[in-house]
Design a protein around this motif. Structure first.
Motif, PDB file in Angstrom:
ATOM      1  N   GLY A   1       0.845  -1.193   0.000  1.00 12.74           N
ATOM      2  CA  GLY A   1       0.000   0.000   0.000  1.00 12.74           C
ATOM      3  C   GLY A   1       0.879   1.240   0.000  1.00 12.74           C
ATOM      4  N   LYS A   2       0.710   2.085   1.020  1.00 12.57           N
ATOM      5  CA  LYS A   2       1.520   3.296   1.137  1.00 12.57           C
ATOM      6  C   LYS A   2       2.749   3.096   2.020  1.00 12.57           C
ATOM      7  CE  LYS A   2      -2.333   6.509   0.404  1.00 12.57           C
ATOM      8  NZ  LYS A   2      -3.100   7.652   0.963  1.00 12.57           N
ATOM      9  N   VAL A   3       2.876   1.905   2.591  1.00 13.73           N
ATOM     10  CA  VAL A   3       3.995   1.617   3.490  1.00 13.73           C
ATOM     11  C   VAL A   3       5.154   1.034   2.691  1.00 13.73           C
ATOM     12  CG1 VAL A   3       4.765   0.310   5.502  1.00 13.73           C
ATOM     13  CG2 VAL A   3       2.435   1.237   5.424  1.00 13.73           C
ATOM     14  N   GLN A   4       6.313   1.660   2.788  1.00  7.63           N
ATOM     15  CA  GLN A   4       7.473   1.164   2.050  1.00  7.63           C
ATOM     16  C   GLN A   4       8.207   0.126   2.888  1.00  7.63           C
ATOM     17  OE1 GLN A   4      10.050   4.198   0.470  1.00  7.63           O
ATOM     18  NE2 GLN A   4      11.196   2.725  -0.790  1.00  7.63           N
ATOM     19  N   ALA A   5       8.338  -1.091   2.322  1.00  3.46           N
ATOM     20  CA  ALA A   5       8.965  -2.195   3.048  1.00  3.46           C
ATOM     21  C   ALA A   5      10.442  -2.347   2.712  1.00  3.46           C
ATOM     22  CB  ALA A   5       8.232  -3.497   2.746  1.00  3.46           C
ATOM     23  N   LEU A   6      10.811  -2.129   1.450  1.00  4.96           N
ATOM     24  CA  LEU A   6      12.216  -2.167   1.040  1.00  4.96           C
ATOM     25  C   LEU A   6      12.579  -0.829   0.421  1.00  4.96           C
ATOM     26  CD1 LEU A   6      12.664  -5.727  -0.580  1.00  4.96           C
ATOM     27  CD2 LEU A   6      12.987  -5.031   1.810  1.00  4.96           C
ATOM     28  N   ARG A   7      13.771  -0.318   0.788  1.00  9.58           N
ATOM     29  CA  ARG A   7      14.210   1.005   0.362  1.00  9.58           C
ATOM     30  C   ARG A   7      15.584   0.898  -0.298  1.00  9.58           C
ATOM     31  NH1 ARG A   7      11.213   4.792   3.539  1.00  9.58           N
ATOM     32  NH2 ARG A   7       9.971   3.722   5.143  1.00  9.58           N
TER      33      ARG A   7
ATOM     34  N   GLY B   1      10.520  -6.755  11.403  1.00  4.08           N
ATOM     35  CA  GLY B   1      10.098  -5.579  10.655  1.00  4.08           C
ATOM     36  C   GLY B   1      11.180  -4.922   9.838  1.00  4.08           C
ATOM     37  N   ALA B   2      12.372  -5.523   9.817  1.00  3.31           N
ATOM     38  CA  ALA B   2      13.485  -4.912   9.089  1.00  3.31           C
ATOM     39  C   ALA B   2      13.350  -5.060   7.582  1.00  3.31           C
ATOM     40  CB  ALA B   2      14.814  -5.518   9.553  1.00  3.31           C
ATOM     41  N   GLY B   3      12.577  -6.056   7.140  1.00  2.97           N
ATOM     42  CA  GLY B   3      12.419  -6.298   5.713  1.00  2.97           C
ATOM     43  C   GLY B   3      13.017  -7.608   5.243  1.00  2.97           C
ATOM     44  N   LYS B   4      13.397  -8.467   6.176  1.00  2.00           N
ATOM     45  CA  LYS B   4      14.067  -9.721   5.805  1.00  2.00           C
ATOM     46  C   LYS B   4      13.134 -10.633   5.011  1.00  2.00           C
ATOM     47  CE  LYS B   4      15.080 -11.127   9.991  1.00  2.00           C
ATOM     48  NZ  LYS B   4      14.195 -10.156  10.713  1.00  2.00           N
TER      49      LYS B   4
ATOM     50  N   ARG C   1      29.410 -14.656   4.186  1.00  2.00           N
ATOM     51  CA  ARG C   1      29.218 -13.219   4.286  1.00  2.00           C
ATOM     52  C   ARG C   1      27.857 -12.941   4.915  1.00  2.00           C
ATOM     53  NH1 ARG C   1      28.272 -10.394   0.220  1.00  2.00           N
ATOM     54  NH2 ARG C   1      27.699 -12.070  -1.231  1.00  2.00           N
ATOM     55  N   ALA C   2      27.640 -11.688   5.315  1.00  2.00           N
ATOM     56  CA  ALA C   2      26.353 -11.335   5.914  1.00  2.00           C
ATOM     57  C   ALA C   2      26.010  -9.884   5.629  1.00  2.00           C
ATOM     58  CB  ALA C   2      26.383 -11.575   7.420  1.00  2.00           C
ATOM     59  N   TYR C   3      24.718  -9.643   5.587  1.00  2.00           N
ATOM     60  CA  TYR C   3      24.164  -8.296   5.503  1.00  2.00           C
ATOM     61  C   TYR C   3      23.301  -8.063   6.733  1.00  2.00           C
ATOM     62  CZ  TYR C   3      25.250  -8.513   0.477  1.00  2.00           C
ATOM     63  OH  TYR C   3      25.883  -8.623  -0.739  1.00  2.00           O
ATOM     64  N   VAL C   4      23.372  -6.868   7.282  1.00  3.62           N
ATOM     65  CA  VAL C   4      22.446  -6.447   8.330  1.00  3.62           C
ATOM     66  C   VAL C   4      21.531  -5.411   7.710  1.00  3.62           C
ATOM     67  CG1 VAL C   4      22.180  -5.394  10.594  1.00  3.62           C
ATOM     68  CG2 VAL C   4      24.156  -6.863  10.127  1.00  3.62           C
ATOM     69  N   ILE C   5      20.222  -5.614   7.855  1.00  2.86           N
ATOM     70  CA  ILE C   5      19.294  -4.657   7.271  1.00  2.86           C
ATOM     71  C   ILE C   5      18.409  -4.044   8.352  1.00  2.86           C
ATOM     72  CG2 ILE C   5      19.310  -5.917   5.097  1.00  2.86           C
ATOM     73  CD1 ILE C   5      16.491  -6.857   5.636  1.00  2.86           C
ATOM     74  N   ALA C   6      17.987  -2.822   8.104  1.00  5.04           N
ATOM     75  CA  ALA C   6      17.070  -2.097   8.983  1.00  5.04           C
ATOM     76  C   ALA C   6      16.228  -1.189   8.114  1.00  5.04           C
ATOM     77  CB  ALA C   6      17.837  -1.284  10.020  1.00  5.04           C
ATOM     78  N   SER C   7      14.938  -1.143   8.393  1.00  2.95           N
ATOM     79  CA  SER C   7      14.010  -0.292   7.642  1.00  2.95           C
ATOM     80  C   SER C   7      14.104  -0.530   6.141  1.00  2.95           C
ATOM     81  CB  SER C   7      14.263   1.189   7.956  1.00  2.95           C
ATOM     82  OG  SER C   7      14.107   1.443   9.330  1.00  2.95           O
ATOM     83  N   GLY C   8      14.327  -1.797   5.762  1.00  2.00           N
ATOM     84  CA  GLY C   8      14.295  -2.166   4.360  1.00  2.00           C
ATOM     85  C   GLY C   8      15.523  -1.834   3.553  1.00  2.00           C
ATOM     86  N   ALA C   9      16.642  -1.595   4.214  1.00  2.00           N
ATOM     87  CA  ALA C   9      17.876  -1.274   3.494  1.00  2.00           C
ATOM     88  C   ALA C   9      19.069  -1.855   4.240  1.00  2.00           C
ATOM     89  CB  ALA C   9      18.039   0.236   3.340  1.00  2.00           C
TER      90      ALA C   9
END
Length: 236
Positions: A14-20, A39-42, A205-213
């Protein structure tokens, strides 16, 4: 060339952005972990790669083919297989029937049987539970069924969403050992996990994500001693 590359992907509910502007890649033969809080977008990241969600911008390439708008069954047929959060096995079907569903796109039933036999070799407990209803299994056994079902699809790359969720520490260790064995057989792995300690033990390797990025990325061994990761996810 990466086996999987996600570049500048944005997703909205909808209007909520999940991945940035989500970007990551997996090289052939790697285990890559994706870490982050609820809620980070994983989960959205894996769902978008597998075609369950649609990117509004950006691109996703798998084995150098654009799969940004591909349908889920197409990604499975191409060898990119997603084990969702919560196992999602069929509780009233037997272990064998659940595994057989992993070969839904395979016409040759002999091939499906060979793949199930391979799963039983890797996960002998499932062989012993072959006729047992999925809903009567322990959480760890259900997770093994979910992984086994994905293996019957013969993945080149396996995406796992929170495979350790709700499991006791000893069972988590067993699940991670199986993921390592699958990787050693030649399957690339993208592993979404809240259990950062367990994931970093087996990942390259690893990625840490927060707020979809992505906020942090690097070699798993280095991130396991990074003060930011220790403070946020690993504790003392």
């Amino acid at each position: 060339m990466p086996v999987l590359e996600m570049r500048d992907v944005e997703v909205f509910y909808g209007k909520v952005q999940a991945l940035r502007g989500m970007s990551l890649h997996v090289e052939e033969g790697e285990i890559v972990a994706v870490l982050g809080n609820n809620g980070a977008g994983k989960t959205t990241t894996l769902a978008t790669i597998s075609g369950l969600e649609r990117a509004t911008s950006g691109s996703i390439r798998y084995q150098d083919r654009d799969i940004t708008t591909a349908r889920p069954w197409t990604t499975v047929a191409d060898g990119l297989v997603h084990v969702p959060e919560g196992r999602r096995i069929f509780s009233t079907m037997s272990v064998l029937e659940n595994l057989q569903l992993g070969g839904f796109l395979v016409d040759d039933k002999k091939v499906v049987k060979q793949r199930i036999d391979h799963v039983y070799d890797l996960l002998p407990r499932l062989a012993a539970r072959s006729s047992q209803q999925g809903g009567t299994l322990s959480g760890g056994e259900q997770q093994m069924v979910a992984i086994g079902r994905a293996l019957v699809a013969d993945p080149t790359m396996l995406m796992l969403d929170e495979p350790s969720m709700g499991l006791a520490p000893l069972v988590v260790a067993s699940v991670m050992e199986v993921i390592g064995q699958i990787n050693q057989s030649g399957t690339s792995v993208l592993l979404v996990e809240q259990n950062a300690r367990a994931a970093l033990r087996i990942a390259d390797r690893a990625y840490v994500i927060a707020s979809g990025a992505v906020t942090i990325e690097g070699a798993a061994a280095e991130l396991s001693t990074d003060k930011r990761i220790v403070d946020a996810y690993l504790g003392a």
